[in-house]
Design an enzyme around this catalytic site. Structure first.
Site, PDB file in Angstrom:
ATOM      1  N   ASP A  11       0.871  -1.169   0.000  1.00  0.00           N
ATOM      2  CA  ASP A  11       0.000   0.000   0.000  1.00  0.00           C
ATOM      3  C   ASP A  11       0.911   1.222   0.000  1.00  0.00           C
ATOM      4  OD1 ASP A  11      -2.224   1.726   0.346  1.00  0.00           O
ATOM      5  OD2 ASP A  11      -2.011   1.677   2.524  1.00  0.00           O
ATOM      6  N   SER A  12       0.347   2.380  -0.318  1.00  0.00           N
ATOM      7  CA  SER A  12       1.117   3.624  -0.236  1.00  0.00           C
ATOM      8  C   SER A  12       1.476   3.964   1.211  1.00  0.00           C
ATOM      9  CB  SER A  12       0.318   4.776  -0.843  1.00  0.00           C
ATOM     10  OG  SER A  12      -0.908   4.918  -0.162  1.00  0.00           O
ATOM     11  N   CYS A  74      -4.360  -0.996  -2.005  1.00  0.00           N
ATOM     12  CA  CYS A  74      -4.362   0.450  -2.240  1.00  0.00           C
ATOM     13  C   CYS A  74      -5.281   0.692  -3.426  1.00  0.00           C
ATOM     14  CB  CYS A  74      -2.942   0.898  -2.561  1.00  0.00           C
ATOM     15  SG  CYS A  74      -2.803   2.564  -3.232  1.00  0.00           S
ATOM     16  N   GLU A 154      -6.757   7.989  10.872  1.00  0.00           N
ATOM     17  CA  GLU A 154      -5.344   8.113  11.255  1.00  0.00           C
ATOM     18  C   GLU A 154      -5.190   8.713  12.647  1.00  0.00           C
ATOM     19  OE1 GLU A 154      -2.957   9.909   8.220  1.00  0.00           O
ATOM     20  OE2 GLU A 154      -3.206   8.171   6.918  1.00  0.00           O
ATOM     21  N   CYS A 189     -12.158   2.725   0.226  1.00  0.00           N
ATOM     22  CA  CYS A 189     -10.857   3.243   0.676  1.00  0.00           C
ATOM     23  C   CYS A 189     -10.403   2.342   1.797  1.00  0.00           C
ATOM     24  CB  CYS A 189     -10.987   4.678   1.168  1.00  0.00           C
ATOM     25  SG  CYS A 189      -9.489   5.308   1.979  1.00  0.00           S
ATOM     26  N   HIS A 191      -8.779   2.933   4.341  1.00  0.00           N
ATOM     27  CA  HIS A 191      -8.905   3.509   5.682  1.00  0.00           C
ATOM     28  C   HIS A 191     -10.304   3.301   6.270  1.00  0.00           C
ATOM     29  CE1 HIS A 191      -5.241   5.657   4.653  1.00  0.00           C
ATOM     30  NE2 HIS A 191      -5.217   6.277   5.801  1.00  0.00           N
TER      31      HIS A 191
END
Lengths: 275, 275
Positions: A11-12, A74, A154, A189, A191
């Site tokens: 993933d990034s 990703c 995050e 996504c 996240h």
């Protein structure tokens, strides 16, 4: 005897650790190697050529760890790099997150109305809309960029009152008109699975939430079986973490996505630029 | 006659447009050229050498537009690149955002307790703590990273209930104990002036909010006067916008920071890599 080699995941950054977590839950005996390209995130704002070059470098690094399969955890890289990766490294199986999420959304909808929640760059790129359209042209798709979800996840604020207030604000336009409201929402996504409980509380019953991390893990399990690549060693699988920058932050924030603690000294700093 | 040349301003992205807005308010007759290095943001996670190299490239691009002064409207670049920039381009005046914010905070505090709200990378870098400590070693400093503020500002959600809830959560540990609570808060990120009204509502009276965009604009005005560089042309100054990627997004999101609309076709795409 099965294949004891590890599954490689990249993933990034750290968001893809939700996919790693789903893989760990689904495939408890497999060894997993995760690579986060934290030095070069975000990918979402970079050109397709650049992202493809980065994805090829990440894959070479994972192959140096003798992986038997590569998972692109990703959305941006899945959308642009899966074909070049699969072509260059055939017959290595390469699995992205977009197609499994799209397929699960199509399977879940009964009204043929799917909503996609994603980052602005994923929405603009239209990868989910294309993937859903290819599977089920009759489905109408509405996309909603939810930029704040990334920051909430995050920050470790993905499951409380602020997350619910943000979810309510983002979802309102999708559900304002009952004649066009979707019955299925794809979390587009990596996240966003962290936000899933808060989103579900806002939606109440009647809307299916598709977590593309979970559906990707199921696709990986099926691909292991189909290619005779699963391990049959009954011991617990291991996880190994590689990051291209800031291992301390990777461990701290990454724990939120992986769902259990990552020790800072368990994260190995690697350089992809000369790979 | 005065000096009709423009003032150059650069940032890693759009946050520095709060500084441009303060410059426009403070110096209505000056021409302003703003460069946002949107292709390479964020700077906060990159090494000091890399950020310095980027800042030198940005300065060369601004000098190609014949600017008379350079303002670094970016906390990260201010912290690491101001000396190399000033040395390499002397006698060009180069002004950052950290020192003006620190100075205004020291001037405002009566209890010698200052809080600094910033991004995680600015907090870790410690530039405000160093700058305040150099000016007033007797001041005690508490820093609070406020990552969500950046996303809230970029989403246009900087001044409502979600912003207030986030501000209340970030500020609580600073103000929990009245014996250590600061009487002055420095907004140590160019995005944060957008949040200032919401933060002020949470704080109530008795705490001074230092907006480093406003204090930087005052420093620029003083430096223009001291170096005899101000224009005395009474007509309104112009603004010119340069971005290294995604001019459309620059215009849309940038308008939130600049405080008035930016037309997408007013943003010129530039390349710094060969500068």
């Amino acid at each position: 005897m099965g294949d004891r080699r590890a599954i490689g995941v990249f993933d990034s950054g750290m968001g893809g650790l939700t996919v790693l977590r789903a893989l760990r839950d689904t495939l408890p005996h497999e060894d997993l190697v995760y690579l986060g390209d934290t030095a070069r995130l975000p990918y979402g704002t970079k050109s397709a050529d650049t992202v493809t070059a980065y994805a090829l470098q990440a894959t070479r690094k994972l192959l140096a760890h003798d992986v038997k399969m590569v998972v692109i955890a990703c959305n941006t890289a899945s959308a642009v790099a899966i074909e070049p990766l699969a072509n260059q490294h055939a017959p290595l199986p390469v699995i992205g997150v977009v197609e499994p999420g799209a397929r699960a959304g199509v399977a879940a909808t009964q009204t043929n109305r799917i909503g996609v929640l994603a980052t602005e760059s994923t929405v603009k790129g239209g990868a989910y809309a294309r993937a859903i359209g290819a599977l089920a042209p009759e489905v109408s798709i509405r996309q909603q960029p939810c930029a704040l979800f990334v920051a909430l996840a995050e920050e470790g604020w993905g499951n409380d009152a602020i997350a619910e207030a943000a979810a309510a604000r983002y979802l309102k336009p999708l559900f304002d008109d009952p004649d066009t409201a979707p019955d299925t929402l794809v979390l587009g996504c990596t996240h966003f699975p962290v936000l899933a409980p808060a989103i579900a509380r806002v939606l109440g019953d009647g809307v299916t939430l598709v977590d593309s991390a979970a559906t990707t893990a199921e696709t990986v399990a099926a691909a292991l079986a189909a290619n005779d690549l699963a391990t049959d060693d009954p011991s617990n699988g291991s996880e190994r973490f590689l990051a291209t920058d800031a291992p301390e932050r990777f461990a701290r924030v990454g724990g939120l996505f992986f769902g259990s603690e990552i020790a800072a000294d368990a994260v190995e700093l690697v350089d992809l630029r000369h790979g």
